[in-house]
Design a protein around this motif. Structure first.
Motif, PDB file in Angstrom:
ATOM      1  N   HIS A 105      -6.663   5.914  18.076  1.00  0.00           N
ATOM      2  CA  HIS A 105      -5.833   5.198  19.041  1.00  0.00           C
ATOM      3  C   HIS A 105      -4.497   4.709  18.520  1.00  0.00           C
ATOM      4  N   TYR A 106      -4.374   4.541  17.223  1.00  0.00           N
ATOM      5  CA  TYR A 106      -3.178   3.906  16.669  1.00  0.00           C
ATOM      6  C   TYR A 106      -2.587   4.735  15.536  1.00  0.00           C
ATOM      7  N   ILE A 107      -1.263   4.805  15.526  1.00  0.00           N
ATOM      8  CA  ILE A 107      -0.528   5.397  14.423  1.00  0.00           C
ATOM      9  C   ILE A 107      -0.148   4.237  13.510  1.00  0.00           C
ATOM     10  N   ALA A 108      -0.533   4.316  12.249  1.00  0.00           N
ATOM     11  CA  ALA A 108      -0.250   3.262  11.281  1.00  0.00           C
ATOM     12  C   ALA A 108       0.803   3.759  10.301  1.00  0.00           C
ATOM     13  N   ALA A 109       1.742   2.884   9.972  1.00  0.00           N
ATOM     14  CA  ALA A 109       2.798   3.256   9.028  1.00  0.00           C
ATOM     15  C   ALA A 109       3.319   2.004   8.341  1.00  0.00           C
ATOM     16  N   PRO A 110       3.838   2.163   7.121  1.00  0.00           N
ATOM     17  CA  PRO A 110       4.479   1.015   6.483  1.00  0.00           C
ATOM     18  C   PRO A 110       5.798   0.716   7.199  1.00  0.00           C
ATOM     19  N   VAL A 111       6.185  -0.540   7.220  1.00  0.00           N
ATOM     20  CA  VAL A 111       7.475  -0.904   7.809  1.00  0.00           C
ATOM     21  C   VAL A 111       8.593  -0.311   6.956  1.00  0.00           C
ATOM     22  N   THR A 112       8.428  -0.363   5.637  1.00  0.00           N
ATOM     23  CA  THR A 112       9.378   0.240   4.708  1.00  0.00           C
ATOM     24  C   THR A 112       8.648   1.356   3.968  1.00  0.00           C
ATOM     25  N   PRO A 113       8.937   2.612   4.287  1.00  0.00           N
ATOM     26  CA  PRO A 113       8.222   3.721   3.642  1.00  0.00           C
ATOM     27  C   PRO A 113       8.427   3.716   2.121  1.00  0.00           C
ATOM     28  N   GLY A 114       7.424   4.138   1.420  1.00  0.00           N
ATOM     29  CA  GLY A 114       7.492   4.242  -0.033  1.00  0.00           C
ATOM     30  C   GLY A 114       6.120   4.500  -0.613  1.00  0.00           C
ATOM     31  N   GLU A 115       6.107   4.925  -1.858  1.00  0.00           N
ATOM     32  CA  GLU A 115       4.839   5.196  -2.547  1.00  0.00           C
ATOM     33  C   GLU A 115       4.896   4.492  -3.879  1.00  0.00           C
ATOM     34  N   ASN A 126      -3.098 -11.988  -4.999  1.00  0.00           N
ATOM     35  CA  ASN A 126      -2.845 -11.482  -3.648  1.00  0.00           C
ATOM     36  C   ASN A 126      -1.645 -10.551  -3.643  1.00  0.00           C
ATOM     37  N   ALA A 127      -1.635  -9.664  -2.689  1.00  0.00           N
ATOM     38  CA  ALA A 127      -0.478  -8.816  -2.421  1.00  0.00           C
ATOM     39  C   ALA A 127      -0.503  -8.485  -0.934  1.00  0.00           C
ATOM     40  N   GLU A 128       0.674  -8.316  -0.360  1.00  0.00           N
ATOM     41  CA  GLU A 128       0.786  -7.970   1.054  1.00  0.00           C
ATOM     42  C   GLU A 128       1.812  -6.866   1.216  1.00  0.00           C
ATOM     43  N   VAL A 129       1.625  -6.062   2.237  1.00  0.00           N
ATOM     44  CA  VAL A 129       2.607  -5.040   2.586  1.00  0.00           C
ATOM     45  C   VAL A 129       2.759  -5.049   4.106  1.00  0.00           C
ATOM     46  N   PRO A 130       4.011  -5.094   4.588  1.00  0.00           N
ATOM     47  CA  PRO A 130       4.227  -5.041   6.037  1.00  0.00           C
ATOM     48  C   PRO A 130       3.907  -3.654   6.589  1.00  0.00           C
ATOM     49  N   ILE A 131       3.157  -3.622   7.672  1.00  0.00           N
ATOM     50  CA  ILE A 131       2.823  -2.366   8.336  1.00  0.00           C
ATOM     51  C   ILE A 131       3.093  -2.494   9.826  1.00  0.00           C
ATOM     52  N   GLN A 132       3.156  -1.352  10.484  1.00  0.00           N
ATOM     53  CA  GLN A 132       3.321  -1.358  11.933  1.00  0.00           C
ATOM     54  C   GLN A 132       2.337  -0.390  12.566  1.00  0.00           C
ATOM     55  N   LEU A 133       1.918  -0.736  13.758  1.00  0.00           N
ATOM     56  CA  LEU A 133       1.003   0.104  14.532  1.00  0.00           C
ATOM     57  C   LEU A 133       1.648   0.428  15.864  1.00  0.00           C
ATOM     58  N   THR A 134       1.484   1.666  16.291  1.00  0.00           N
ATOM     59  CA  THR A 134       1.935   2.085  17.616  1.00  0.00           C
ATOM     60  C   THR A 134       0.806   2.880  18.267  1.00  0.00           C
ATOM     61  N   PRO A 135       0.775   2.939  19.598  1.00  0.00           N
ATOM     62  CA  PRO A 135      -0.293   3.699  20.250  1.00  0.00           C
ATOM     63  C   PRO A 135      -0.214   5.183  19.884  1.00  0.00           C
ATOM     64  N   GLY A 136      -1.352   5.762  19.604  1.00  0.00           N
ATOM     65  CA  GLY A 136      -1.425   7.192  19.320  1.00  0.00           C
ATOM     66  C   GLY A 136      -1.733   7.998  20.569  1.00  0.00           C
ATOM     67  N   ARG A 137      -2.422   7.378  21.513  1.00  0.00           N
ATOM     68  CA  ARG A 137      -2.776   8.014  22.784  1.00  0.00           C
ATOM     69  C   ARG A 137      -2.657   6.971  23.884  1.00  0.00           C
ATOM     70  N   CYS A 138      -2.213   7.416  25.033  1.00  0.00           N
ATOM     71  CA  CYS A 138      -2.072   6.491  26.152  1.00  0.00           C
ATOM     72  C   CYS A 138      -2.899   6.885  27.374  1.00  0.00           C
TER      73      CYS A 138
END
Length: 191
Positions: A105-115, A126-138
């Motif tokens: 249902h969701y496309i997941a990606a980092p807010v700032t791409p990188g490896e 602790n560590a955190e990384v900003p991510i974003q989710l968008t709908p994969g199917r509607c």
């Protein structure tokens, strides 16, 4: 006929070797009152059991070093939901998150791409990384059949070791917000 494998017996510091296995069934034939025990040997080494053991125990090793989860704060930015993937120290080892994949249902990606995506140093808590989710199917069917909508595969490794998949599930309140958000973005009724 489904046959559960049971939980793998994982070691605290390395992957175990797969051991010979059997399938045990208790069957009743005809009018028999008591079931009979029937034992079927599994070909050794079995590729499926080897993969299942490796995958489950690899995830176990990563979880021994750190919890990986979704942060509690999620905010809509345009058509995406922004939040964080959080690593919290549990044991020894540097944990590297290489990637978060989407779900049905969701496309997941980092807010700032990188490896890599995130690193929890061996001496960090602790560590955190900003991510974003968008709908994969509607399509409405996707929302009606949401069995795996929140099983996010995260590729991670410990101390530079092989990348393994850890399934990360957002807490129920985050799931509820994500469903409401996705329905809104997709233009589907929210009730």
């Amino acid at each position: 006929m489904p046959a559960p494998f049971g939980k793998a017996v994982c070691l605290p510091d390395r992957l175990p070797e797969v051991q010979p296995a059997t399938v045990v069934a208790h069957v009743r034939v005809g009018d028999e009152q008591s079931p009979r025990k029937v034992v079927f040997p599994v070909t050794h080494p079995d590729p499926l059991l080897t993969r299942l053991l490796r995958d489950e125990c690899s995830e176990h090793l990563i979880k021994q070093a750190a919890d990986i989860g979704f942060g509690p704060e999620w905010k809509r930015v345009g058509d995406a939901m922004h939040g964080t993937l959080v690593l919290t120290r549990r044991g020894k080892g540097a944990v590297t998150v290489h990637r978060i994949d989407g779900t049905t249902h969701y496309i997941a990606a980092p807010v700032t791409p990188g490896e890599p995506l995130a690193e929890l140093a061996a001496d960090a808590q602790n560590a955190e990384v900003p991510i974003q989710l968008t709908p994969g199917r509607c399509d409405p069917h996707a929302f009606a059949e949401a069995k795996k909508a929140f099983l996010f595969p995260v590729r991670a490794g410990v101390d530079g070791g092989e990348q393994r998949v850890v399934i990360v599930v957002p807490p129920k309140d985050v799931q509820d917000r994500l469903i409401h958000y996705a329905l809104d973005v997709c233009g589907l009724p929210t009730s």
